[in-house]
Design a protein around this motif. Structure first.
Motif, mmCIF file in Angstrom:
data_model
loop_
_atom_site.group_PDB
_atom_site.id
_atom_site.type_symbol
_atom_site.label_atom_id
_atom_site.label_comp_id
_atom_site.label_asym_id
_atom_site.label_seq_id
_atom_site.Cartn_x
_atom_site.Cartn_y
_atom_site.Cartn_z
ATOM 1 N N GLU A 131 35.162 49.133 47.847
ATOM 2 C CA GLU A 131 35.123 49.081 46.388
ATOM 3 C C GLU A 131 36.539 48.896 45.857
ATOM 4 O OE1 GLU A 131 31.359 52.178 45.678
ATOM 5 O OE2 GLU A 131 33.405 52.777 45.178
ATOM 6 N N HIS A 165 35.640 39.514 41.993
ATOM 7 C CA HIS A 165 34.281 40.072 42.060
ATOM 8 C C HIS A 165 33.331 39.052 42.701
ATOM 9 C CE1 HIS A 165 30.678 42.268 40.517
ATOM 10 N NE2 HIS A 165 30.178 41.041 40.472
ATOM 11 N N LYS A 169 31.832 39.310 46.801
ATOM 12 C CA LYS A 169 30.539 40.009 46.804
ATOM 13 C C LYS A 169 29.730 39.748 48.075
ATOM 14 C CE LYS A 169 28.173 36.609 43.841
ATOM 15 N NZ LYS A 169 27.426 36.468 42.558
ATOM 16 N N LYS A 174 32.706 45.452 46.387
ATOM 17 C CA LYS A 174 32.383 45.565 44.966
ATOM 18 C C LYS A 174 33.681 45.652 44.160
ATOM 19 C CE LYS A 174 28.112 48.087 45.966
ATOM 20 N NZ LYS A 174 27.362 49.358 45.756
ATOM 21 N N THR A 176 35.281 45.947 40.188
ATOM 22 C CA THR A 176 35.045 46.217 38.767
ATOM 23 C C THR A 176 36.361 46.335 38.022
ATOM 24 O OG1 THR A 176 32.963 47.385 39.200
ATOM 25 C CG2 THR A 176 34.054 47.841 37.092
ATOM 26 N N VAL A 218 31.587 50.878 39.405
ATOM 27 C CA VAL A 218 31.831 50.084 40.613
ATOM 28 C C VAL A 218 30.726 50.310 41.636
ATOM 29 C CG1 VAL A 218 33.235 51.747 41.946
ATOM 30 C CG2 VAL A 218 33.673 49.287 42.156
ATOM 31 N N ARG A 219 30.149 51.483 41.649
ATOM 32 C CA ARG A 219 29.021 51.737 42.553
ATOM 33 C C ARG A 219 27.863 50.782 42.232
ATOM 34 N NH1 ARG A 219 27.646 56.997 41.287
ATOM 35 N NH2 ARG A 219 29.701 57.539 42.100
ATOM 36 N N ASN A 221 28.360 47.890 40.979
ATOM 37 C CA ASN A 221 28.973 46.565 41.088
ATOM 38 C C ASN A 221 29.028 45.849 39.735
ATOM 39 O OD1 ASN A 221 30.375 44.689 42.593
ATOM 40 N ND2 ASN A 221 28.549 43.579 43.263
#
Length: 262
Positions: A131, A165, A169, A174, A176, A218-219, A221
Motif C-alpha cells: 500500500e 495507482h 494495480k 494499492k 491513494t 487505501v485499504r 484502493n
C-alpha cells in the motif's frame, strides 16, 4: 510482516499514522530530521505495541542523505508492505520573497523526495501486495497565488500518485492520494486555522482523523481521498467555478499571510 515506511514521522500527521499502526502491533520504519525525536518516538511506539520501530534521521532534500538511508535499510534487510509519505515544507509567501535555497528545499522535500523514495522502496517491497499513501493537500487542487510553490508541489504529488495507482494495480499495489484541508498540527498552523474563523473550523481535522481515514481509504484502493465533507464540497466548487474567480478569491485570502517554519 513487512514494515511501514513513514516520512515526517515526528510531525503531527506522521505521528498519528505511527501510533495507530503501533497499536496494531506492526513493524515501523520512521524518518525525520531529528535523531533525538525519532528515538523518543520509537520508544513510545514500542511501548504502545509496535513489533519494531526502526528509524533513520534523513535530510529528505539531500540525495546523499536519502541514499544513506536506503543503504541502512538494505543493511537491516528491511522489506516494506506500506509506504506513507507525509513530510512536507509549507513555506508560504510571495514567490519573489523566496531565496534560491528555499525554492530548491521546498521542491526537493515535497516532490523529489517522495518520488525518488517511492521508486527505491517499491524495489524493496514485500511481495505480492503493498500500500502507498501520499499525503498531498487541498492546496494542490488549484493554483494558489502567494502559496504558489507549495500548491504546485502538492499538485505534482496528487497527479503522480494518481497515475501510479493505475500503473501498479495489476501488481497488487494499492495507491491513494490524500488531500487534507487544515490539520491541527504545529502551533502556527493551529493559530492560522483559528484566524480563518468558521471557514477554518469547517475545513480542519485532527491528525488522528486524517490518518485513520487514510488507512481505510487505501485499504479500499481509493484513488483520492479528501478528509471531511466540507473539503469535498469545496473541491467540487473549485472545479466548477471559473478559474479566475477561484484565483482572485485565493489571492485576497492569502496575500497577507507569510510563514517560513523551516
Amino acid at each position: 510482516m513487512g514494515y511501514t515506511f513513514i516520512s515526517g514521522a515526528t510531525g503531527g500527521i506522521g505521528g498519528a499514522f505511527a501510533e495507530i499502526l503501533a497499536r496494531r502491533g506492526e513493524n515501523l520504519f520512521l524518518t525525520g530530521r531529528s535523531s533525538e525525536k525519532l528515538k523518543a518516538l520509537s520508544d513510545k511506539l514500542c511501548s504502545l505495541g509496535a513489533k519494531s520501530a526502526e528509524f533513520f534521521a534523513c535530510d529528505l532534500a539531500s540525495g546523499t542523505s536519502r541514499a544513506e538511508m536506503i543503504k541502512f535499510i538494505d543493511g537491516q534487510g528491511i522489506k516494506f508492505s506500506r509506504i506513507i509519505h507525509v513530510a512536507g515544507v509549507d513555506t508560504q509567501k510571495p514567490f519573489i520573497n523566496y531565496t534560491e535555497e528555499k525554492i530548491l528545499f521546498q521542491m526537493r522535500v515535497n516532490a523529489e523526495a517522495a518520488v525518488s523514495l517511492t521508486h527505491a522502496l517499491l524495489e524493496r517491497r514485500e511481495k505480492p501486495a503493498a500500500e502507498i499513501i501520499a499525503v498531498s493537500s487541498m492546496s494542490g487542487v488549484s493554483p494558489m497565488p502567494y502559496f504558489a510553490l507549495y500548491s504546485a508541489t502538492k499538485a505534482l504529488i496528487t497527479n503522480f500518485f494518481t497515475a501510479l495507482h493505475y500503473e501498479l494495480k495489476k501488481e497488487g499495489v494499492k495507491v491513494t492520494s490524500v488531500l487534507p484541508g487544515g490539520v491541527y498540527t504545529r502551533e502556527d498552523v493551529i493559530k492560522q486555522i483559528e484566524e480563518q474563523g468558521l471557514w477554518g473550523r469547517l475545513s480542519a481535522k485532527t491528525p488522528a482523523f486524517v490518518a485513520e481515514k487514510s488507512l481505510k481509504a487505501v485499504r479500499k484502493n481509493r484513488i483520492k481521498y479528501v478528509p471531511g465533507f466540507f473539503n469535498r464540497l469545496l473541491k467540487f466548487i473549485m472545479r466548477i467555478l471559473p478559474e479566475r474567480w477561484v484565483l482572485s478569491f485565493i489571492a485576497r485570502r492569502w496575500k497577507k499571510i507569510e510563514k517560513d517554519a523551516f
